[in-house]
Design an enzyme around this catalytic site. Structure first.
Site, PDB file in Angstrom:
ATOM      1  N   ARG A   1       0.814  -1.238   0.000  1.00  0.00           N
ATOM      2  CA  ARG A   1       0.000   0.000   0.000  1.00  0.00           C
ATOM      3  C   ARG A   1       0.838   1.275   0.000  1.00  0.00           C
ATOM      4  NH1 ARG A   1      -3.124  -3.107   3.604  1.00  0.00           N
ATOM      5  NH2 ARG A   1      -4.936  -3.963   2.523  1.00  0.00           N
TER       6      ARG A   1
ATOM      7  N   LYS B   1       4.109  10.835 -12.010  1.00  0.00           N
ATOM      8  CA  LYS B   1       3.273   9.961 -12.838  1.00  0.00           C
ATOM      9  C   LYS B   1       3.985   8.607 -12.911  1.00  0.00           C
ATOM     10  CE  LYS B   1       0.685  12.974 -15.946  1.00  0.00           C
ATOM     11  NZ  LYS B   1       0.461  13.380 -17.345  1.00  0.00           N
TER      12      LYS B   1
ATOM     13  N   GLU C   1      11.728  16.495 -25.695  1.00  0.00           N
ATOM     14  CA  GLU C   1      11.020  16.991 -24.491  1.00  0.00           C
ATOM     15  C   GLU C   1      11.612  18.318 -24.031  1.00  0.00           C
ATOM     16  OE1 GLU C   1       8.283  15.608 -23.291  1.00  0.00           O
ATOM     17  OE2 GLU C   1       8.331  13.489 -23.859  1.00  0.00           O
TER      18      GLU C   1
ATOM     19  N   LYS D   1       8.984  22.163 -15.032  1.00  0.00           N
ATOM     20  CA  LYS D   1       8.120  21.037 -14.662  1.00  0.00           C
ATOM     21  C   LYS D   1       7.701  21.151 -13.192  1.00  0.00           C
ATOM     22  CE  LYS D   1       6.673  16.478 -15.107  1.00  0.00           C
ATOM     23  NZ  LYS D   1       6.732  15.219 -15.787  1.00  0.00           N
TER      24      LYS D   1
ATOM     25  N   GLU E   1      -3.103  16.914 -12.827  1.00  0.00           N
ATOM     26  CA  GLU E   1      -3.513  17.254 -14.194  1.00  0.00           C
ATOM     27  C   GLU E   1      -4.996  17.594 -14.318  1.00  0.00           C
ATOM     28  OE1 GLU E   1      -1.377  14.977 -17.209  1.00  0.00           O
ATOM     29  OE2 GLU E   1      -3.069  15.253 -18.547  1.00  0.00           O
TER      30      GLU E   1
ATOM     31  N   ARG F   1      -1.204  21.318 -15.922  1.00  0.00           N
ATOM     32  CA  ARG F   1      -0.278  20.207 -16.189  1.00  0.00           C
ATOM     33  C   ARG F   1      -0.497  19.610 -17.577  1.00  0.00           C
ATOM     34  NH1 ARG F   1       2.091  15.515 -12.127  1.00  0.00           N
ATOM     35  NH2 ARG F   1       3.385  14.527 -13.719  1.00  0.00           N
TER      36      ARG F   1
ATOM     37  N   ASN G   1       1.503  18.004 -22.125  1.00  0.00           N
ATOM     38  CA  ASN G   1       1.138  17.019 -23.153  1.00  0.00           C
ATOM     39  C   ASN G   1       1.223  17.587 -24.561  1.00  0.00           C
ATOM     40  OD1 ASN G   1       0.600  15.140 -21.151  1.00  0.00           O
ATOM     41  ND2 ASN G   1      -1.501  15.888 -20.907  1.00  0.00           N
TER      42      ASN G   1
ATOM     43  N   HIS H   1       1.674  15.330 -27.498  1.00  0.00           N
ATOM     44  CA  HIS H   1       1.465  13.943 -27.065  1.00  0.00           C
ATOM     45  C   HIS H   1       0.211  13.303 -27.644  1.00  0.00           C
ATOM     46  CE1 HIS H   1       4.758  14.859 -24.451  1.00  0.00           C
ATOM     47  NE2 HIS H   1       4.707  13.702 -23.835  1.00  0.00           N
TER      48      HIS H   1
ATOM     49  N   HIS I   1       1.089   9.993 -29.118  1.00  0.00           N
ATOM     50  CA  HIS I   1       0.617   8.704 -28.592  1.00  0.00           C
ATOM     51  C   HIS I   1      -0.058   7.889 -29.694  1.00  0.00           C
ATOM     52  CE1 HIS I   1       0.539   9.928 -24.044  1.00  0.00           C
ATOM     53  NE2 HIS I   1       1.720   9.531 -24.452  1.00  0.00           N
TER      54      HIS I   1
ATOM     55  N   HIS J   1       9.635   7.223 -27.664  1.00  0.00           N
ATOM     56  CA  HIS J   1       8.605   8.137 -27.173  1.00  0.00           C
ATOM     57  C   HIS J   1       8.903   9.584 -27.594  1.00  0.00           C
ATOM     58  CE1 HIS J   1       5.573   9.839 -24.555  1.00  0.00           C
ATOM     59  NE2 HIS J   1       6.493  10.602 -23.983  1.00  0.00           N
TER      60      HIS J   1
HETATM   61  P1  NAD Z   1      13.850   4.045 -21.642  1.00  0.00           P
HETATM   62  O1  NAD Z   1      13.617   4.030 -20.201  1.00  0.00           O
HETATM   63  O2  NAD Z   1      13.372   2.903 -22.444  1.00  0.00           O
HETATM   64  O3  NAD Z   1      15.419   4.225 -21.886  1.00  0.00           O
HETATM   65  C1  NAD Z   1      15.897   4.272 -23.206  1.00  0.00           C
HETATM   66  C2  NAD Z   1      17.044   3.288 -23.449  1.00  0.00           C
HETATM   67  O4  NAD Z   1      18.249   3.835 -22.942  1.00  0.00           O
HETATM   68  C3  NAD Z   1      16.880   1.949 -22.782  1.00  0.00           C
HETATM   69  O5  NAD Z   1      17.403   0.963 -23.622  1.00  0.00           O
HETATM   70  C4  NAD Z   1      17.731   2.094 -21.535  1.00  0.00           C
HETATM   71  O6  NAD Z   1      18.179   0.853 -21.030  1.00  0.00           O
HETATM   72  C5  NAD Z   1      18.870   2.901 -22.067  1.00  0.00           C
HETATM   73  N1  NAD Z   1      19.587   3.705 -21.090  1.00  0.00           N
HETATM   74  C6  NAD Z   1      19.054   4.437 -20.089  1.00  0.00           C
HETATM   75  N2  NAD Z   1      19.988   5.171 -19.509  1.00  0.00           N
HETATM   76  C7  NAD Z   1      21.153   4.913 -20.140  1.00  0.00           C
HETATM   77  C8  NAD Z   1      22.472   5.394 -20.006  1.00  0.00           C
HETATM   78  N3  NAD Z   1      22.775   6.349 -19.135  1.00  0.00           N
HETATM   79  N4  NAD Z   1      23.434   4.882 -20.803  1.00  0.00           N
HETATM   80  C9  NAD Z   1      23.106   3.952 -21.747  1.00  0.00           C
HETATM   81  N5  NAD Z   1      21.877   3.470 -21.950  1.00  0.00           N
HETATM   82  C10 NAD Z   1      20.915   3.960 -21.145  1.00  0.00           C
HETATM   83  O7  NAD Z   1      13.261   5.354 -22.338  1.00  0.00           O
HETATM   84  P2  NAD Z   1      13.022   6.847 -21.832  1.00  0.00           P
HETATM   85  O8  NAD Z   1      12.990   7.652 -23.051  1.00  0.00           O
HETATM   86  O9  NAD Z   1      13.913   7.215 -20.735  1.00  0.00           O
HETATM   87  O10 NAD Z   1      11.549   6.788 -21.207  1.00  0.00           O
HETATM   88  C11 NAD Z   1      10.422   6.506 -21.991  1.00  0.00           C
HETATM   89  C12 NAD Z   1       9.316   6.087 -21.070  1.00  0.00           C
HETATM   90  O11 NAD Z   1       9.043   7.145 -20.155  1.00  0.00           O
HETATM   91  C13 NAD Z   1       8.012   5.769 -21.766  1.00  0.00           C
HETATM   92  O12 NAD Z   1       7.500   4.589 -21.218  1.00  0.00           O
HETATM   93  C14 NAD Z   1       7.106   6.942 -21.424  1.00  0.00           C
HETATM   94  O13 NAD Z   1       5.751   6.598 -21.364  1.00  0.00           O
HETATM   95  C15 NAD Z   1       7.637   7.321 -20.067  1.00  0.00           C
HETATM   96  N6  NAD Z   1       7.384   8.722 -19.714  1.00  0.00           N
HETATM   97  C16 NAD Z   1       6.868   8.964 -18.486  1.00  0.00           C
HETATM   98  C17 NAD Z   1       6.646  10.264 -18.094  1.00  0.00           C
HETATM   99  C18 NAD Z   1       6.158  10.544 -16.705  1.00  0.00           C
HETATM  100  O14 NAD Z   1       5.814  11.702 -16.417  1.00  0.00           O
HETATM  101  N7  NAD Z   1       6.119   9.564 -15.827  1.00  0.00           N
HETATM  102  C19 NAD Z   1       6.966  11.320 -18.942  1.00  0.00           C
HETATM  103  C20 NAD Z   1       7.510  11.041 -20.191  1.00  0.00           C
HETATM  104  C21 NAD Z   1       7.724   9.717 -20.557  1.00  0.00           C
HETATM  105  N1  GLY Z   2       5.018  14.044 -18.868  1.00  0.00           N
HETATM  106  C1  GLY Z   2       3.814  14.703 -18.613  1.00  0.00           C
HETATM  107  C2  GLY Z   2       3.515  14.914 -17.158  1.00  0.00           C
HETATM  108  O1  GLY Z   2       4.306  14.602 -16.316  1.00  0.00           O
HETATM  109  O2  GLY Z   2       2.471  15.391 -16.843  1.00  0.00           O
END
Ligand code: NAD
Ligand code: GLY
Length: 362
Positions: free
Chosen positions: A121, A143, A185, A227, A237, A241, A245, A248, A252, A265
């Protein structure tokens, strides 16, 4: 060390930004976490690169560590992976006195955060983002969640970390394509909020692409400040917030229509921002000169700006499934000028006409 404060009353926290910070995480954690049991959630790519450094820092500060190593990839951001995380946390004997540490990009961060939100929890967690995208966006704001086959990030929770530790040096090992995707981004922040940041990126794009430490750290801090300000005003949101997007809605749709595999992404968001800028101009909201600057910066950053070829109906179907729709209108974040966006409901007929006429879809 550059610090940014996220102001959320009881759930407030610091974003620490400094080169070489991973080696200091153990010491810094001592001031926010009184326990000694931690689990580090990371993946098979990041573990050999940065887990030993983090483990040394944590052990020397007296922490006990259980590493949980996930498969690498968006395709593993699933409920099956969550089940495996919960089982490993149980096997390691972690209870509510433990701390979860997310070491990785957005995929690891979103899953570790969701595990922290739901295991027993809710247990505390911190983020150590290792991609540019995670450092400027996903690690901040709480998020968390996973994808379902029918939709991205469809299951999740708002759950804030206790701290975010950003070490820009880890970006040295990030593949070039990932760096560029993160830049999408960064560019987004300029468009939605900060014309000076947008101009700075235009001017210093080469330094950013060459991973110049000072330029990168400065840009990361500016993005985190934007942010943090947005999240502090609208954690869940309900309003402002949604501006995050920008790009997006169509982004998406691109990810979903291409099976989450053809585009990263950030690349899909770049395509979505390009399309949103054009839609803004078509609706008379934004001047052509601003749209051209956006298109030109995205292209110079090596980001895709061609909307992949699917039918108007396919795009409409994907966008109408988006979490941001109300009834039969799609709520688009559109730009008025660089540095200013607003939410605009766009009716289905208007959207169909835009896709067909402006983006030449059939
Ligand atoms: P990811 O986490 O898949 O990382 C990208 C690649 O880089 C992976 O292969 C990872 O293993 C590799 N990697 C990471 N750090 C590294 C480093 N320092 N050196 C070498 N390789 C490295 O992709 P991402 O772009 O970081 O994240 C995308 C995800 O984030 C999506 O699922 C998206 O929905 C999510 N997201 C969430 C939010 C949020 O607010 N929570 C916002 C934007 C995106
Ligand atoms: N990445 C969008 C948010 O955090 O709201």
């Amino acid at each position: 060390m550059k610090n940014v404060h996220v102001d959320l009353e009881r759930r407030s926290y610091e974003i620490h930004i400094a080169s070489g910070l991973i080696s200091s995480v153990g010491r810094l954690l001592k001031s926010i976490f009184s326990g000694s049991i931690t689990a580090v959630i990371t993946n098979e790519t990041i573990a050999p690169l940065y887990l030993p450094l983090l483990e040394t820092s944590l052990r020397s500060a007296g922490f006990d560590i259980s590493p949980i190593i996930l498969h690498d990839g968006e395709q593993f951001k699933t409920l099956d992976s969550m089940r495996s995380i919960y089982e490993q946390l149980l096997e390691c004997g972690l209870d509510r006195s433990a701390l979860l540490i997310a070491l990785g990009g957005g995929v690891v961060g979103d899953m570790a955060g969701f595990a922290a939100a739901t295991y027993m929890r809710g247990i505390p967690f911190v983020q150590i983002p290792t991609t540019l995208l995670a450092q400027v966006d996903s690690s901040v704001g709480g998020k968390t969640g996973v994808n379902l086959p029918g939709g991205k990030n469809t299951v999740g929770a708002f759950y804030q970390p206790r701290a975010v530790f950003i070490d820009p040096l880890v970006l040295e090992t990030l593949p070039e394509r990932q760096l560029r995707a993160g830049l999408a981004e960064v560019i987004k922040y300029g468009i939605i909020r900060d014309p000076a940041l947008f101009a700075f990126i235009e001017e210093r794009l080469d330094s950013l692409l060459h991973r110049d430490a000072d330029t990168t750290a400065s840009v990361i801090k500016q993005c985190c400040m934007i942010k943090s300000d947005i999240v502090s005003r609208d954690e869940t949101e309900q309003g402002v917030r949604a501006h995050l997007n920008f790009g997006h809605t169509l982004g998406h749709a691109v990810e979903s229509l291409t099976g989450y595999s053809a585009y990263l992404h950030g690349e899909a968001v770049a395509i979505g921002m390009w399309a949103a800028a054009r839609l803004s101009r078509t609706l008379g909201l934004c001047a052509t000169a601003d749209v051209q600057r956006i298109e030109s910066l995205l292209a110079s950053a090596g980001l895709p700006t061609v909307v992949p070829s699917f039918s108007v109906s396919a795009y409409m179907g994907a966008m109408l499934k988006d979490k941001k729709k109300t009834g039969s209108t799609v709520n688009f974040v559109l730009t008025h000028r660089i540095g200013e966006v607003a939410l605009h409901p766009v009716g289905q007929e208007r959207l169909r006409a835009f896709l067909a006429r402006d983006l030449s879809m059939s």
